[in-house]
Design a protein around this motif. Sequence first.
Motif, short mmCIF file in Angstrom:
data_model
loop_
_atom_site.label_atom_id
_atom_site.label_comp_id
_atom_site.label_asym_id
_atom_site.label_seq_id
_atom_site.Cartn_x
_atom_site.Cartn_y
_atom_site.Cartn_z
N GLY A 126 0.81 -1.22 0.00
CA GLY A 126 0.00 0.00 0.00
C GLY A 126 0.84 1.27 0.00
O GLY A 126 0.43 2.27 -0.57
N GLN A 127 2.01 1.22 0.64
CA GLN A 127 2.87 2.40 0.67
C GLN A 127 3.36 2.74 -0.73
O GLN A 127 3.41 3.90 -1.12
N LEU B 253 -0.36 9.11 -6.11
CA LEU B 253 -0.23 10.56 -6.00
C LEU B 253 0.59 11.14 -7.14
O LEU B 253 0.75 12.35 -7.25
N PRO C 40 12.82 6.13 3.68
CA PRO C 40 12.79 6.60 5.08
C PRO C 40 12.14 5.57 6.02
O PRO C 40 12.57 5.41 7.15
N GLN C 41 11.12 4.88 5.52
CA GLN C 41 10.47 3.87 6.37
C GLN C 41 11.28 2.59 6.40
O GLN C 41 11.47 1.98 7.45
N GLU D 176 1.84 1.84 -3.51
CA GLU D 176 0.67 2.24 -4.30
C GLU D 176 0.21 3.64 -3.94
O GLU D 176 -0.18 4.42 -4.82
N GLY D 177 0.26 3.96 -2.65
CA GLY D 177 -0.14 5.30 -2.22
C GLY D 177 0.72 6.35 -2.90
O GLY D 177 0.22 7.37 -3.38
N ALA D 178 2.04 6.09 -2.94
CA ALA D 178 2.95 7.04 -3.57
C ALA D 178 2.71 7.09 -5.08
O ALA D 178 2.70 8.18 -5.68
N ASP D 179 2.50 5.93 -5.69
CA ASP D 179 2.23 5.89 -7.13
C ASP D 179 0.99 6.69 -7.48
O ASP D 179 0.98 7.48 -8.42
N LEU E 47 11.30 9.67 -0.71
CA LEU E 47 10.42 10.38 0.21
C LEU E 47 9.54 9.44 1.02
O LEU E 47 9.15 9.75 2.13
N VAL E 48 9.20 8.31 0.43
CA VAL E 48 8.22 7.44 1.09
C VAL E 48 8.83 6.10 1.51
O VAL E 48 8.75 5.71 2.68
N LYS F 101 14.45 2.63 8.51
CA LYS F 101 14.15 2.57 9.92
C LYS F 101 13.97 1.11 10.37
O LYS F 101 14.52 0.69 11.38
N GLN G 7 11.31 9.83 -6.47
CA GLN G 7 10.60 10.54 -5.39
C GLN G 7 9.95 9.54 -4.45
O GLN G 7 10.03 9.67 -3.23
N LEU H 133 3.89 10.48 -7.72
CA LEU H 133 5.32 10.64 -7.45
C LEU H 133 6.12 9.79 -8.45
O LEU H 133 5.70 8.69 -8.81
#
Lengths: 364, 249
Positions: free
Chosen positions: A258-259, A266, A280-281, A261-264, A276-277, A284, A272, A268
């Motif tokens: 989903g992360q 939008l 960083p996750q 797909e969420g970025a796609d 950006l998405v 971590k 990017q 990005l």
Amino acid sequence: MEKFIPIPSRPAPVVEVGLIGWMRKNLFSSIPNTLVTLFTVYMMWIVLVPFLNWAFISADWIGDSRQDCDSGGACWVFVTVRWNLFMYGFYPEDSYWRPNLAFILLLGILVWLSVPRLPFKKWVAIAALTVYPVAAYTLLYGGFGLDVIPTHRWGGLMLTLVLALIGIVVAIPIGILLALGRRSEMPVIRMVCVIFIEFWRGVPLITILFMASVMLPLFFAGGTDADKLMRALIGIVMFQSAYMAEVVRGGLQALSKGQFEGADALGLSYWQKMNLVVLPQALKIMIPGIVNTLISLFKDTSLIVIIGLLDVLGMVRQALADPAWLGYPAEGYLFAAFMFWIFCFSMSRYSIYLEDRLNTGHRK
Amino acid sequence: MTNQQDFIITLKNVNKWYGEFHVLKDINLNVKMGERIVICGPSGSGKSTMIRCINHLEEHQEGDIVVDGVLLNNDLKNIGQIRKEVGMVFQHFNLFPHLTVLQNCTLAPIWVRKMPQKEAEAIAMKYLERVKIPDQANKYPGQLSGGQQQRVAIARSLCMNPRVMLFDEPTSALDPEMIKEVLDVMVELAQEGMTMLCVTHEMGFAKKVADRVIFMDAGQIIEENEPESFFNNPQSDRTKLFLSQVLGH
């Protein structure tokens, strides 16, 4: 209609607290537990007490020859008389300030980056990755008016740190690129990355170091012989980036689809989305794995002894072979182990600290 | 007959396979500007896959999809162009947990639309007010309830000022008490004239706002009609069976 009034929350029942309560709960909660506790205390008594006595209480600290070691405890004089050798190798004594300064600068950068209140983090980080390597190289090797000190004179802890640090800083970005490549939808890129990773991961580091030192010169035309340290470093970086790539891939796969797909959705772009998405996750999640790899890299640096470079362990082993100082292997190896442990333990604590600080995103 | 130009989305003979499995079969669909379409059907019927093809989260193998005059093919430029104009809301919100609510909303405007940060934040606050959670702007998604998260997701899509909004079962992952707050926002959006394609099982929502209800099963569009006739006078026996099961309980 009856009005609904929730029952107000009450404090939890008071349990036994304090030292006695803790001991009762954790050390003497049952008969087997009590027996284990007593047995552990007994073992600590018979092992730790003699060790502490040997290592500290009846140890010799001051002197300049083995004649000063007559108390029967540890002979730390063995370490103190060779302190400089263990730290700097055969680096010229009047230039010790150069590695010292490089090390202090490094510490300063690390502290600056880890104290939340200090400003200009971004610029310090950029300087750490651009200005610092040039400065450290100049300080250690020479140039800009400083005497050139060839790398075969480097050694000891200084060499360990140089190898580990360069290995870490270069292997992480290469590893990230390899991991992204391995998950790429473009078959050629994916295949190149898979072959690279599987090749370097399938070969022992010792073999790579041998190849770097023996075979690489054969490929170069005469006279373009690269520096021995440089060759070892290239080998270490290749090896570690393959491992790093697999750690990063694990982090990327742990992230939900989903992360992505969420970025796609939008709009990005690929980079990017990654910068950006995803990363960083993912980074971590990967901290424990990355630090695990870094710690093993740090310790693997002592393998360079097989191509004739002496890190801190290599220096200790060489000192142990000195006829004037035969018979102190325990002190030597303990010292080397302690040096490695300090740095590895610091890395481990730093990673825990980082995890805590970066945890904001998922905090409930 | 209206000509092609009046349609914001056109699907023409779209076919898609997952390996051997034929998921979408000869899908034809035209969506006018400002139209609100609800897509329903049993699970596995291909309804989510269909709307996910529209912004190329899924790739179709045959047929043409045209969004706002741009033909959807493998050209990254076209895909990017379409995704800019098509907002999407997911079942599981897909908010970015490492960014605050406000940062979630400004990310795409800043990086994709190249908007200055101040302007992006002002727009984000405007939409957060519209979904009634401006006070949560500086929290992280993990600190919000499911209904609030979904409303943030809607605001995040709106910040890109899309011409079409796709909703992929936006209320299916929510507790019953939170479904209403999300549906209220969607109804408001519909009343403002947003073009919407919505996959949902909320039949009350369909009756209230849809211009057209589409019923899908086994990868095909079986029936499409305005809600009044769709619910009261279904043409196909498959639709009848589905409606009796959905509305019966």
